[in-house]
Scaffold this motif. Structure first.
Motif, short mmCIF file in Angstrom:
data_model
loop_
_atom_site.label_atom_id
_atom_site.label_comp_id
_atom_site.label_asym_id
_atom_site.label_seq_id
_atom_site.Cartn_x
_atom_site.Cartn_y
_atom_site.Cartn_z
N ALA A 553 31.78 129.20 -4.51
CA ALA A 553 32.91 129.27 -3.79
C ALA A 553 33.92 128.21 -4.06
N TYR A 554 33.93 127.80 -5.21
CA TYR A 554 35.17 126.76 -5.60
C TYR A 554 36.42 127.84 -6.11
N GLY A 555 37.89 127.01 -5.80
CA GLY A 555 38.84 127.98 -6.26
C GLY A 555 39.13 128.14 -7.47
N THR A 556 38.76 127.29 -8.37
CA THR A 556 39.17 127.29 -9.80
C THR A 556 37.94 126.63 -10.50
N VAL A 557 37.92 126.96 -12.00
CA VAL A 557 36.95 126.19 -13.08
C VAL A 557 37.33 124.61 -12.88
N GLU A 558 38.60 124.51 -12.86
CA GLU A 558 38.86 123.11 -12.85
C GLU A 558 38.31 122.14 -11.78
N GLU A 559 38.10 122.79 -10.52
CA GLU A 559 37.34 122.06 -9.25
C GLU A 559 35.91 121.97 -9.77
N VAL A 560 35.42 122.99 -10.58
CA VAL A 560 34.07 122.65 -10.73
C VAL A 560 33.64 121.68 -11.84
N HIS A 561 34.67 121.54 -12.75
CA HIS A 561 34.93 120.45 -13.69
C HIS A 561 34.94 119.16 -13.06
N LYS A 562 35.79 119.25 -11.82
CA LYS A 562 35.91 117.87 -11.09
C LYS A 562 34.70 117.08 -10.65
N TYR A 563 33.66 118.23 -10.28
CA TYR A 563 32.33 117.74 -9.47
C TYR A 563 31.02 117.74 -10.48
N PHE A 564 31.06 118.67 -11.48
CA PHE A 564 29.82 118.55 -12.34
C PHE A 564 30.24 118.43 -13.89
N SER A 565 29.17 117.83 -14.43
CA SER A 565 29.37 117.80 -16.08
C SER A 565 28.95 119.02 -16.59
N ALA A 566 28.91 119.28 -17.85
CA ALA A 566 28.81 120.50 -18.62
C ALA A 566 27.40 120.64 -18.19
N GLU A 567 26.38 119.61 -18.49
CA GLU A 567 24.74 119.98 -18.44
C GLU A 567 24.62 120.32 -16.99
#
Length: 753
Positions: A553-567
């Motif tokens: 339930a994150y609004g965007t992929v960019e928000e996911v990248h803000k919190y998590f690394s690729a791994e």
């Protein structure tokens, strides 16, 4: 009393019918709104934009809910309607194709996957590719057509619904097809085929394997040929509905890889060559080419596809694809050029020079030769395959080099499949059994690393570069024959072999997420298995970044990248996928990669889907670490209900976890009786809290049992669950020890479906 119960049941049924009709009318309104939006030339750059648009019609659309999937379905249905208009109004196929590419560019990525769509492996066809298939099939309004897995009808552009036999297993999509005027059956296309023969059979069946009612892979039998691939089974079954002189176009799962040798190997596996041998023996295949997975990404998948055009029954004159590897088209520009070349060739083959049948109507129209130009809205640069850096073979896609292929079909089927282990591949000195030429080095490069050894643990070139490799059961040392020139040995040297080449014990991890990578290394003998798992998942759910954004339930992929690394994104995607399939997940990363962030992400996922997160760890100070990780992923106000009594624990955000002995027991008991946690967001406990007290069960076990069925259980430092060396002493009591109780919680938990 019986009459009263019957009346209540009837009333309930009327309510269900009323709400179904109401929901369908709302869905219809949403489809119409999306249709008008696209017809006017507007776009939705992201799916969140489409959801905001939908909220003006159907109310709140929360990520990860049925309504978010419904938005995706309505967008797809609208795209098909607009595509029908474009095909009908275009003067020639080239113009129609260009306009459909522009429509595709204006749609958002449709990545929401429900449990139903995952189980059915349902991915709709991008409208430009769907139209290309209809042109290859020569669909017109006066021909009878059969589509066994019709979706929203993308492969029926230019057809007359009265002439079409449509099957669709998904009931919601079946409703939409009926609204477009099609008569629809809802059969299992792998088992049932209509008796009526049709002029054209066209299909894009689900790809991959599917499970039966007991969770086992379904097996499909066609004479001597057996397969687990649902697309192969549906293709062979439903081609039986084609007239002997009819036409068919199949869109099937393709093969990963960028070089011909690798792809040839994958067409040459036992299942693949069995299918293509059966297909080519029974049907005249005239075209067989591949489309890169990148062109499928907006439909929620990223796997390459094969497009096969058939002209009647009988043995094909084309070589099997392991021998004549299909060409890959990597952009819509390239597909447009193929279409531009195909049309005059097809007209010449049919003896038509001035005119050809337009696939948009029953009438014929003059065809103007357009100049070659870039298709509007598509990339000018050629798009590489989604997995261009990964050259691997899964258990289903292993084989040998095409140079070893037999010239006779019967011998071709007798080739023994190469044995593939989870982490290595067995080779003998015979070049016939090599997976690819021995002078090819198996390369895997991390995109954030440029200084990586080119030699993997799977394959090593010989000293000369063209001799067979040694027989190896696992990555290790390979001696190089010849005189040594190492220092410390006299010039002219001895006949002893030189020092062996030391193989790397670790290799760069290849993330699928596009987030910032940490530069993680993985054991060499695990790299292939990890890549296989990630590719299989991406094939199922599409972009892992978008998948995690939706599920958490994150609004965007960019928000996911803000919190998590690729791994971390990859790990969360794998974990969530397993949970949704009713399985568990073990995270074995070492220190420094961020297991806590991943666990925090799973706790967030539990909250999103309405499950109570139960976090079990080694000791209370680790509660604070998890609160910190939850704050770091955008959950700063998470309130855990701890089972510990007499606890005073400062938290990194300034709060304090504090409990008292007697009052805390009463609080725990009150929540247990109510069956909910009130304002608390989850349960935190330790393995010591699961233990017996003087051989008796503490009350908190009953509390945990109450919430276990609708929970998401996370075992941090899970080796602690087994207890201490006193385990056997504890087992002498009549109640379960903490390890057995932990298992009991898992048995109580109802899996996600």
């Amino acid at each position: 009393m019986t009459k009263y119960i019957a009346f209540v049941n009837c009333l309930c049924l009327l309510h269900i019918i009323f709400f179904l009709d109401l929901w369908r009318s709302v869905t219809s309104a949403l489809i119409n709104a999306f249709t008008q939006h696209f017809r006017s030339g507007e776009s939705f750059p992201r799916i969140t934009d489409a959801r905001k648009f939908a909220e003006t019609i159907i109310g709140e659309v929360a990520p990860g809910t049925r309504s978010s999937k419904e938005v995706d379905e309505c967008v797809e249905a609208a795209l098909v309607r607009v595509a029908q208009d474009i095909v009908r109004e275009s003067s020639n196929p080239i113009e129609a194709f260009r306009k459909l590419v522009n429509l595709h560019d204006r749609q958002p990525a449709l990545n929401v996957r429900s449990s139903t769509s995952v189980a059915e492996q349902a991915y709709s066809t991008p409208v430009p590719i769907a139209y290309l298939a209809t042109v290859l099939a020569r669909i017109t309004s006066d021909q009878t057509i059969y589509e066994p897995s019709a979706g929203h009808g993308a492969l029926l552009l230019g057809s007359d619904p009265k002439q079409v036999t449509v099957n669709e297993l998904n009931p919601d999509r079946a409703v939409d097809l009926r609204s477009q005027g099609y008569a629809v059956t809802e059969n299992d296309a792998s088992q049932i085929v209509p008796e009526k023969l049709h002029d054209i059979v066209i299909m894009n069946p689900p790809f991959g394997t599917v499970n039966d009612s007991v969770g086992e892979k379904r097996q499909f039998q066609f004479g001597d040929y057996r397969t687990t691939q649902i697309d192969h089974a549906i293709a062979l079954k439903n081609l039986q509905a084609m007239k002997p002189d009819g036409r068919a176009v199949l869109i099937l799962g393709g093969k990963l890889g960028t070089d011909q040798g690798t792809r040839s190997d994958k067409y040459n596996t036992r299942e693949s060559r069995g299918f293509y041998y059966s297909l080519y023996q029974q049907y005249k295949v005239e075209e067989h080419f591949s489309v890169a997975g990148d062109l499928y990404r907006k439909q929620g998948a990223g796997f390459p596809i094969d497009i096969i055009m058939i002209n009647g029954t009988g043995k094909s004159e084309r070589p099997l694809p392991a021998s004549d590897v299909p060409r890959i088209y990597k952009s819509f520009d390239e597909l447009g050029e193929f279409l531009d070349d195909f049309l005059p060739r097809e007209s010449e083959r049919l003896g038509i020079t001035a005119e050809r049948e337009s696939s948009s109507s029953a009438s014929t129209q003059p065809r103007d030769e357009p100049q070659r130009e870039s298709i509007s809205g598509s990339d000018d640069q050629t798009t590489e395959l989604a997995d261009r850096q990964v050259d691997l073979r899964s258990a289903d896609d292993s084989g040998r080099h095409p140079s070893a292929a037999q010239t006779e079909d019967e011998e071709f089927l007798d080739i023994q499949q190469a044995t593939v282990l989870a982490d290595t591949r067995q080779f003998t000195g015979s070049s016939e059994q090599m997976a690819e030429p021995v002078d090819t080095v198996y390369r895997l490069r991390e995109r954030n690393h440029t200084n990586v050894a080119d030699v993997s643990g799977d394959r090593i070139p010989s000293a000369s570069g063209n001799e067979p490799t040694e027989d190896r059961g696992s990555p290790g040392d390979v001696p190089i024959s010849g005189r040594s020139t190492e220092s410390g040995i006299l010039a002219g040297g001895s006949d002893l072999p030189s020092s062996p080449i030391e193989q790397p014990k670790q290799l760069p991890y290849q993330p699928k997420s596009q987030a910032r990578a940490l530069g993680t290394l993985v054991p060499a003998n695990m790299q292939t298995g990890l890549n296989q798992a990630l590719i299989k998942l991406e094939r199922t759910v599409g972009s892992l970044d978008q998948y995690v954004a939706d599920r958490l339930a994150y609004g965007t992929v960019e928000e996911v990248h803000k919190y998590f690394s690729a791994e971390q994104v990859d790990a969360i995607a794998l974990a969530v996928s397993n949970l949704e399939k009713g399985s568990g997940f073990i995270l074995g990363d070492q220190t420094g990669i961020g297991k806590g962030r991943v666990v925090a992400g799973i706790i967030r996922y539990g909250k999103v889907i309405g499950r109570t997160p139960i976090f079990i760890t080694k000791n209370p100070p680790l509660y604070a670490d998890m609160i910190r990780d939850l704050g770091d992923i955008g959950m700063p106000h998470f309130r855990p209900l701890v089972t510990d009594e007499n606890l005073t624990l400062p938290l990194p955000d300034g709060r304090e976890l504090k409990t008292k002995s007697k009052t805390h027991r009463e609080v725990i008991k009150a929540f247990q009786e109510k069956g909910n946690l009130g304002n608390y967001d989850g349960i935190f406990t330790t393995y010591n809290q699961l233990q017996t007290v003087k051989g008796k069960e503490p009350e908190r076990r009953t509390f945990l049992r109450t919430f276990a069925p609708k929970s998401l259980i996370i075992l941090d430092e899970s080796h602690e669950a087994s207890g201490s060396s006193n385990t056997e002493i504890i087992r002498t009591f009549s109640v379960a020890n903490r390890a057995d109780f932990a298992r009991e919680l898992f048995f109580l938990k109802k899996w996600l479906h």
